[in-house]
Design an enzyme around this catalytic site. Structure first.
Site, mmCIF file in Angstrom:
data_model
loop_
_atom_site.group_PDB
_atom_site.id
_atom_site.type_symbol
_atom_site.label_atom_id
_atom_site.label_comp_id
_atom_site.label_asym_id
_atom_site.label_seq_id
_atom_site.Cartn_x
_atom_site.Cartn_y
_atom_site.Cartn_z
ATOM 1 C CE1 TYR A 150 -3.277 -2.929 0.504
ATOM 2 C CE2 TYR A 150 -2.919 -2.718 3.136
ATOM 3 C CZ TYR A 150 -3.531 -3.654 1.687
ATOM 4 O OH TYR A 150 -4.165 -4.365 1.961
ATOM 5 C CD GLU A 179 -16.042 -3.543 27.391
ATOM 6 O OE1 GLU A 179 -17.388 -3.416 27.741
ATOM 7 O OE2 GLU A 179 -15.335 -4.488 27.958
#
Length: 399
Positions: free
Chosen positions: A296, A371
Site C-alpha cells: 500500500y 470499552e
C-alpha cells in the site's frame, strides 16, 4: 443550535457497546465479510440511512443534509485475522480460528455509533457525511477497490478520516501531520546453484554460503545506503534451503519486507537489493533472481487537516487527551488509497486497559480494549464530521 456530541455518545453508550460485542463475537476474514456486511446494512436501513453494498463485501452509506456545506468521509475497516482468541471475554469470537485482534470491530462500532447519532441530529447538520465500511484491509486492499467503484465521486469528499485503536492511554487521540504509516513492500530472492551429495561439495553449487553472504549484506543496507535522518526498515523474515542434512539443495529462497515513508529512499533500497542479489550470486557462480510485491502507498496526514482536527477536537471534547506529536509507524495501511483522492487524517485512538497484564499488542490472541473508548471514538467522529461539513477548514471567532 450546537450539539453536545459527547453527551449524545454517552446517551448511546450501551447501544454502541452492543455493536462492538456483536461484531467481536462474529469476526470474518478478508474478502469473507458477508455476514458483517448484511448486519451493518440491516442496521443502516432500520435507521433509514441511504446505503448500499460495494467492493463485494463492503458498505457505502451517506447522510445528505440537503443544506449547503462540505463533504467529509469517515472510514472503518471490517476484516478480522486468522488468530485463535485467548481473551476469555464473555463475547469471545465464536468463529474458530478467527479474531478481531486488530480492533476493526471497534472501528465499525464507533462508526455505527456516529451514524446513529448524526442521523438522529440530521436536521442540525449541513453538507454531506459519507461512511465507508471497508473490507479486506489486512490482505487484499479493499480501499483501492472501493475507490475504483466510485465511493469518492458523488458526493466528492473534501476530507477523509479514520481511527485506528492504538496501544496507548485509553481514550487519548493522536493527531499528527505527515507520514503516519509506511509503504509495506515484500521482496523475495532466489539463489540457484547445483544440487548434489553433501559429501561432495566440490561437485555441487551449494546456495547456502551465497545466501549467508547475502543475509549479511542485506542487514547493512539501511546503515550503508540510507541517511541517518531518514527512516527505513529492510528485514529478512524467511529463509528456506534444503530438506536433509546430507543433500545439497539446488535452490535457496529468502523473503523479507521493505518499509519506507519516502519514494526516493524506497527506490534506493530496491536498487541495492537488486545489485546485491546479482553480484553475490555471480561471485558464487550461481544465478540470483530478485522479485518484489509493492505494498500500500504511504499513509500521510495532511498538515492543514491535522492542525484543524486537533484544534476542533480539543475545543469540542475538552475531556479527551489530544496528542499532536508522535512517531510514525512502520506498519502499512490501505487507507492511503483514500488519501490519494483528498486530504486525509489517520488518527490513533488509545485503547489500553489500566491493568498492565491486559495490555497486549495489536494482532495478539489476547488483545482487548478498554470499552470506554467506544464513546470517545463515536463522539470524536461526530465532531469531525459535523464541524467539517458545516465549515470545512475555515476558522472563525467560535474556535
Amino acid at each position: 443550535m450546537k450539539i453536545d456530541f459527547y453527551q449524545k455518545a454517552r446517551e448511546t453508550e450501551e447501544e454502541i457497546r452492543s455493536y462492538y460485542t456483536h461484531l467481536h463475537r462474529y469476526p470474518e476474514l478478508s474478502g469473507q465479510e458477508y455476514k458483517t456486511q448484511k448486519w451493518i446494512l440491516g442496521q443502516l436501513k432500520e435507521w433509514k440511512v441511504e446505503c448500499r453494498p460495494c467492493a463485494d463485501t463492503g458498505v457505502y452509506a451517506v447522510i445528505r443534509s440537503g443544506r449547503p456545506g462540505h463533504t467529509v468521509a469517515l472510514r472503518a475497516d471490517m476484516d478480522a485475522l486468522p488468530v485463535t482468541e485467548q481473551t476469555g471475554l464473555a463475547w469471545q469470537s465464536e468463529n474458530a480460528g478467527v479474531m478481531h485482534a486488530c480492533g476493526h470491530d471497534v472501528h465499525m462500532a464507533v462508526l455505527l455509533g456516529c451514524i446513529r447519532i448524526l442521523q438522529a441530529c440530521r436536521d442540525s447538520i449541513r453538507g454531506n457525511v459519507v461512511f465507508l465500511f471497508q473490507p479486506s484491509e489486512e490482505q487484499q486492499g479493499g480501499a483501492k477497490r472501493m475507490v475504483e467503484e466510485g465511493v469518492m465521486d458523488d458526493p466528492k469528499p473534501e476530507l477523509t478520516a479514520a481511527f485506528h485503536v492504538w496501544p496507548q492511554r485509553a481514550g487519548s487521540i493522536t493527531c499528527m501531520s505527515g507520514p503516519v504509516m509506511a509503504q509495506p513492500d515484500a521482496f523475495g530472492i532466489e539463489i540457484k546453484g547445483m544440487g548434489g551429495h553433501g559429501a561432495s561439495p566440490h561437485l555441487c553449487g551449494n546456495p547456502i554460503p551465497a545466501m549467508a553472504a547475502l543475509v549479511n549484506a542485506i542487514g547493512n543496507i539501511t546503515a550503508d545506503a540510507v541517511s541517518a535522518q531518514e527512516a527505513a526498515v529492510v528485514n529478512l523474515c524467511r529463509i528456506q534451503c534444503g530438506e536433509k542434512y546430507n543433500v545439497v539443495s539446488e535452490t535457496g529462497y529468502l523473503e523479507g519486507t521493505i518499509r519506507t515513508y519516502d519514494a526516493d529512499v524506497r527506490e534506493k533500497i530496491i536498487r541495492r537489493l537488486k545489485r546485491l542479489t546479482k553480484s553475490i550470486a555471480e561471485a558464487w557462480e550461481m544465478e540470483g533472481t530478485y522479485h518484489m510485491s509493492s505494498g500500500y502507498p504511504v499513509t500521510v496526514n495532511d498538515k492543514t487537516a491535522a492542525h484543524w482536527a486537533a484544534r476542533v477536537l480539543q475545543e469540542k471534547l475538552q475531556n479527551v487527551e489530544m496528542i499532536t506529536e508522535g512517531e510514525p509507524s512502520m506498519l502499512g495501511e490501505d487507507f492511503s488509497y483514500f488519501g490519494e483522492q483528498c486530504p486525509s487524517l489517520f488518527l490513533r485512538l488509545g485503547c489500553w486497559k489500566n491493568e498492565e497484564t491486559k495490555q497486549h499488542p495489536l494482532h495478539s490472541s489476547c488483545f482487548e480494549i478498554d470499552e470506554s473508548i467506544l464513546t470517545e471514538g463515536a463522539a470524536a467522529f461526530c465532531v469531525l464530521a459535523s464541524e467539517f461539513a458545516e465549515k470545512g477548514f475555515e476558522t472563525d471567532e467560535n474556535y
